[in-house]
Design an enzyme around this catalytic site. Structure first.
Site, mmCIF file in Angstrom:
data_model
loop_
_atom_site.group_PDB
_atom_site.id
_atom_site.type_symbol
_atom_site.label_atom_id
_atom_site.label_comp_id
_atom_site.label_asym_id
_atom_site.label_seq_id
_atom_site.Cartn_x
_atom_site.Cartn_y
_atom_site.Cartn_z
ATOM 1 N N GLU A 121 10.339 1.210 10.024
ATOM 2 C CA GLU A 121 11.315 2.260 9.683
ATOM 3 C C GLU A 121 10.620 3.576 9.957
ATOM 4 O O GLU A 121 9.783 4.009 9.170
ATOM 5 C CB GLU A 121 11.730 2.155 8.209
ATOM 6 N N LYS A 127 0.861 -1.194 0.000
ATOM 7 C CA LYS A 127 0.000 0.000 0.000
ATOM 8 C C LYS A 127 0.893 1.239 0.000
ATOM 9 O O LYS A 127 1.448 1.607 1.031
ATOM 10 C CB LYS A 127 -0.886 0.017 1.253
ATOM 11 N N CYS A 156 13.945 10.816 6.173
ATOM 12 C CA CYS A 156 14.084 10.406 7.579
ATOM 13 C C CYS A 156 15.543 10.527 7.996
ATOM 14 O O CYS A 156 15.849 10.699 9.168
ATOM 15 C CB CYS A 156 13.599 8.979 7.752
ATOM 16 N N GLU A 181 10.990 16.414 14.014
ATOM 17 C CA GLU A 181 11.519 16.161 12.683
ATOM 18 C C GLU A 181 11.058 17.324 11.792
ATOM 19 O O GLU A 181 9.856 17.542 11.646
ATOM 20 C CB GLU A 181 10.879 14.848 12.205
#
Ligand code: NAD
Length: 487
Positions: free
Chosen positions: A259, A183, A293, A390
């Protein structure tokens, strides 16, 4: 849109791929995929329902036994063929990613090379899966250790690296003998649909790989994750969604790979080669418009060189061209959506409000498209949001430090632990950093670490498991130990 772009988009399948068939959603629903540089609709595709999710898992389960029984060499050759097709169509994949995600075309080309490499790497790993045979320590029996595919897998990928995140999961799953349902993110599903057509062309049997595109990610995924037939969940995305999926996966004691987010420190010591550190900083921060990331989030720079470092990076950032990724010479494309622009604006405002110095940039750029100026802020105060969150945008934040102990303490002061970057010309200091920085990966005098041959993954809230390298295929294998009597 140019005629060439139009032709390419027309080649992308616009339906779900289930059991080797391209199908509309069971309720006929569709979703629009837009270009973040213009807001324009690129393509309208099927949006899967819960029922379609079940059909995709049914197909993966049905195809499982035959695929597991397929010789590793045959599985390997299909992956190799897929590698060759993706490589031959590198320009198509690059342009498609630039259109749906926004990254500059030269970076998209880099992602095609990186993403295709997982197909080649795991094509090579598939025939190397092996076991052990040996006497037990008592000398009374023989121990046989064998490896088996875990079974049907559900793979969920984010929008920021549409090809590489898909191949990094699909290739080891298929190499191990597992079947899969993937997906992709609803913002960038086109690359995965084109990739599925590559697998079709490469001769992958029906049902081994199934693709669900949807704008009901949560509602459609939960029944799949909770289905007792599913044996593995591999997710790349935010820590917040990862935690929710882990809770769902707990009910079936699923194997999981996660992850998740990062908050990478980029430490520059006073003995660093400053030219190399500045080059590394620009790559570690502005690649993918800061939306990685692995993007350096906090530049922790020795006080004696912090001003010079800030001056040099500001000079480089000032010259960066902002625009659509398809334009020649563009370094900074659009952010993925309005929320990403709002977040970058808020983080910069918070840092400046707490005393940081804004060196360049700092503002959203008027539309169309969702652009944010490449930005440098220095002298960021402890406690600023930008050091905890982040950023996921083109904002370079500098914090000065005085001692090595202080640098380590600032670098490790985060719940995340994906990657760190260190610049020093001292071998012993570099070795101390390898031992002291709490991250799953490190760039020592290097600003980009990703490689299909290396184990990619994080510590702490950055995740579980590894993708790539010799480790990557083991995420999709389960071990069996058999004892037999002495012959
Ligand atoms: P996200 O968590 O919002 O979405 C990731 C994927 O999960 C998408 O496919 C999305 O549709 C899906 N999703 C969202 N909610 C879901 C739910 N309830 N159930 C099932 N699926 C759901 O993340 P994003 O914004 O697409 O990606 C950015 C994040 O991904 C950042 O935090 C980044 O650090 C992380 N990331 C990590 C890595 C890594 O390897 N560690 C790589 C790339 C991105």
């Amino acid at each position: 849109m140019s005629p060439h772009q139009h032709d390419l988009l027309a080649q992308v399948p616009d339906r779900l791929f289930i059991g080797g068939q391209w199908r509309e959603a069971s309720d006929g629903a569709r979703l629009d995929v837009r270009d973040p540089a213009t807001g324009e609709v690129l393509r309208t595709i099927a949006s899967a329902t819960v029922e379609d999710g079940k059909a995709a898992l049914d197909a993966a389960c049905d195809a499982g036994p035959a695929w597991e029984a397929t010789p590793a060499r045959v599985r390997s050759e299909i992956l190799r063929k897929a590698f060759e097709i993706v490589t031959a169509r590198a320009e198509d994949f690059a342009l498609l990613m630039t259109l749906e995600m926004g990254k500059p075309l030269h970076e998209a080309r880099g992602e095609v090379a990186y993403g295709a490499e997982f197909l080649r790497w795991f094509a090579e790993e598939a025939p190397r899966v092996s076991g052990r045979y040996g006497a037990n320590p008592e000398g009374t029996g023989r121990m046989i250790v064998t490896q088996h595919p875990v079974g049907p897998c559900y793979l969920i990928t984010p929008w920021n690296f549409p090809l590489a995140m898909a191949t990094r999961k699909i290739a080891p799953a298929l190499a191990a003998g597992c079947t899969a349902v993937i997906k992709p993110a609803e913002l960038t599903p086109l690359t995965t649909l084109l990739l599925a057509s590559v697998f079709e062309e490469a001769g992958l049997p029906d049902g081994v790989l199934n693709v669900l595109t949807t704008h009901h990610s949560g509602a459609m995924s939960e029944p799949i994750v909770r289905d007792p037939r599913l044996r593995k969940l591999s997710f790349t995305g935010s820590t917040q969604v990862g935690i929710r999926l882990l809770e769902q996966a707990a009910s079936g004691v699923l194997r999981t790979s996660m992850e998740l987010g990062g908050n990478a420190p980029f430490v520059v010591f006073d003995d660093a080669d400053l030219d190399k550190a500045v080059d590394g900083a620009i790559a570690a921060k502005f690649r993918n418009i800061g939306q990685a990331c692995t993007a350096a989030n906090r530049f922790i720079v020795h006080r004696s060189i912090a001003e010079e470092f800030a001056r040099r990076v500001t000079e480089r950032v000032t010259g960066m061209k902002v625009g659509a990724g398809t334009e020649e010479g563009v370094a900074i494309g659009p952010l993925i959506d309005d929320r990403a622009v709002a977040k970058a604006s808020e983080l910069v405002a918070d840092a400046v409000g707490r005393g940081a110095q804004l060196r360049v940039g700092g503002r959203a750029i008027d539309g169309p498209g969702t652009f944010f100026e490449p930005t440098v802020v220095s002298d960021v105060a402890a406690g600023s949001e930008i050091l905890r969150e982040e950023i996921f945008g083109p904002v370079l934040a500098i914090v000065p430090f005085d001692s090595e102990e202080e640098a380590v303490s600032i670098a490790n002061d985060t719940e995340y632990g994906l990657v760190s970057y260190v610049y020093t010309e001292s071998l012993s200091r570099g070795q101390r950093m390898i031992e002291q920085l709490a991250t799953g990966m490190m760039g020592l005098n290097v600003g980009v670490v990703s490689n299909a041959a290396a184990p990619f993954g994080g510590w702490k809230m950055s995740g579980l498991g590894r993708e790539g390298g010799a480790e990557g295929i083991h995420e999709y294998l389960q071990t069996k130990y058999t004892l037999t009597p002495d012959p």
